[in-house]
Enzyme design. Structure first.
Site, short mmCIF file in Angstrom:
data_model
loop_
_atom_site.label_atom_id
_atom_site.label_comp_id
_atom_site.label_asym_id
_atom_site.label_seq_id
_atom_site.Cartn_x
_atom_site.Cartn_y
_atom_site.Cartn_z
N LYS A 172 0.85 -1.19 0.00
CA LYS A 172 0.00 0.00 0.00
C LYS A 172 0.88 1.24 0.00
O LYS A 172 1.98 1.25 0.58
CB LYS A 172 -0.89 0.02 1.24
CG LYS A 172 -2.17 0.82 1.06
CD LYS A 172 -3.20 0.04 0.28
CE LYS A 172 -4.56 0.75 0.30
NZ LYS A 172 -5.62 -0.07 -0.33
N GLY B 231 -20.11 7.31 5.34
CA GLY B 231 -19.19 7.71 4.28
C GLY B 231 -19.81 7.48 2.92
O GLY B 231 -19.96 6.33 2.49
N VAL B 232 -20.19 8.55 2.23
CA VAL B 232 -20.87 8.41 0.93
C VAL B 232 -20.02 9.04 -0.17
O VAL B 232 -20.48 9.86 -0.94
CB VAL B 232 -22.30 9.01 0.97
CG1 VAL B 232 -23.24 8.10 1.71
CG2 VAL B 232 -22.31 10.40 1.61
N GLY B 233 -18.76 8.59 -0.22
CA GLY B 233 -17.84 9.06 -1.25
C GLY B 233 -17.91 8.20 -2.49
O GLY B 233 -18.99 7.81 -2.94
N VAL C 275 -17.27 5.14 -3.12
CA VAL C 275 -17.88 3.81 -3.00
C VAL C 275 -19.19 3.88 -2.21
O VAL C 275 -20.22 3.35 -2.64
CB VAL C 275 -16.91 2.81 -2.33
CG1 VAL C 275 -17.60 1.46 -2.11
CG2 VAL C 275 -15.67 2.62 -3.19
#
Length: 350
Positions: free
Chosen positions: A78, A180-182, A184
């Protein structure tokens, strides 16, 4: 950083200080048993470079588990671009270019794609300096977004989780709290709404929250109230470590399945969920849709129907995992860890 690296059981860390942007380029290579390490590139502000390094290490280990669970010929790695402040657009692009040249120095020792804080457009900048960026079509000058594949995979995981926990896969009878509504979480919330589910959303970014509520009918909840809000399934789709000794006792849900990486703050927190009767879908299986699709493309699979079929198959993998865990009377992540260990001990598929 020296003590962190010395104590880490991974292969090693490449670190570079980018003086122009006061950022750290941190590439953590965890394992190459199955193949050269591969994982996304995360870009965000961290309190200290050590926090960025800790995140890179945790995420790299998570990628080892993800590739092994998929039985794909990649190892765990990563990259984290650890910022100390907000960057202007020119600064951001210059950092990405230097990051791309850094990847070029590594050759094929690490390949990457987008992650939290980066976008397909960012990957196009990076790909100008290295050929180890997944999902980029250099001839056409476009980069593909793995988000829809990830969201599709999480939806399949949610269906499997709901079926296991409630006895049927019908989502229209259930409520889901998407944290979290980014890139994905947003599409996933839309898919849940299309399935007739009751959808509750939360996000620290007001713009993302406004966009989600504009695009489909849903309820909203403040970030600080997420863990205390009743729902059938808690769907973490932001940063990791949200399932901890502090938050698990507060949860008012029956199951957890989401796209965030490293959702468990500590391995022991999975036991806490199990003791509370909350079914947990191991994150590195539930969120593997993007990796599975891009890994398949890298290996030569280009048919869209086949890619979607493979991503949808994550639901079947979880059903098998839940059954194995139930027979042993253990948390699902223990069964998942055993599967990972079997693949790593066997080595690359022949």
């Amino acid at each position: 950083m020296k003590k962190q690296i010395e104590a880490w059981p991974g292969l090693g860390v490449l670190s570079r200080y980018d003086r122009a942007t006061e950022a750290w380029i941190l590439i953590a290579l965890h394992d190459d048993t199955l193949g050269a390490p591969a994982g996304g590139t995360r870009l965000r502000i961290y309190p200290t470079p050590e926090d960025g390094l800790r995140d890179a290490m945790r995420l790299a280990e998570g990628m080892t588990h993800k590739w092994a669970a998929l039985d794909f010929p990649f190892g765990g790695g990563k990259a984290v671009l650890a910022l100390s402040r907000e960057l202007s657009q020119p600064e951001r692009e210059s950092l990405l270019r230097r990051y791309g040249r850094t990847l070029g120095w590594l050759g094929r020792a690490f390949s990457t794609g987008e992650d939290l804080g980066t976008s397909p457009a960012d990957m196009l900048v990076v790909a100008q300096h290295t050929d180890t960026v997944h999902g980029v079509d250099r001839e056409r000058g476009v980069a593909r977004d793995p988000g829809p594949f990830t969201a599709r995979g999480v939806l399949a995981a949610i269906r499997a989780t709901v079926q296991r926990r409630f006895g049927e896969p019908d989502l229209s009878k259930r409520s889901f709290l998407v944290q979290g509504v980014g890139r994905v979480g947003g599409p996933l919330a839309g898919l849940l709404a299309e399935a007739g589910a009751r959808v509750i959303v939360s996000d620290v970014e007001e713009a993302s929250l406004r966009d989600a509520t504009r695009r489909f009918e849903c309820e909203t909840v403040l970030p600080e109230a997420v863990y205390d809000t009743p729902c059938d399934v808690y769907v973490p789709c932001a940063t990791g470590g949200t399932l901890s000794r502090e938050t698990v006792p507060r949860l008012r849900c029956a199951a957890v399945a989401g796209s965030a990486n490293n959702q468990l703050d500590r391995p022991e927190d999975g036991v806490l969920l199990h003791e509370r009767g909350i079914l947990y879908a191991p994150d590195y299986i539930a969120n593997a849709g993007g990796a599975l699709a891009f890994g398949s493309i890298h290996l030569g699979v280009t048919d869209e129907t086949e890619l979607e079929r493979r991503v949808d198959g994550l639901g079947d993998s979880l059903r098998e995992l839940f059954e194995e865990a139930a027979r042993a009377g253990e948390p699902p992540e223990v069964a998942a860890g055993r599967r990972v260990q079997r693949v790593l001990e066997r080595g690359p598929a022949r």
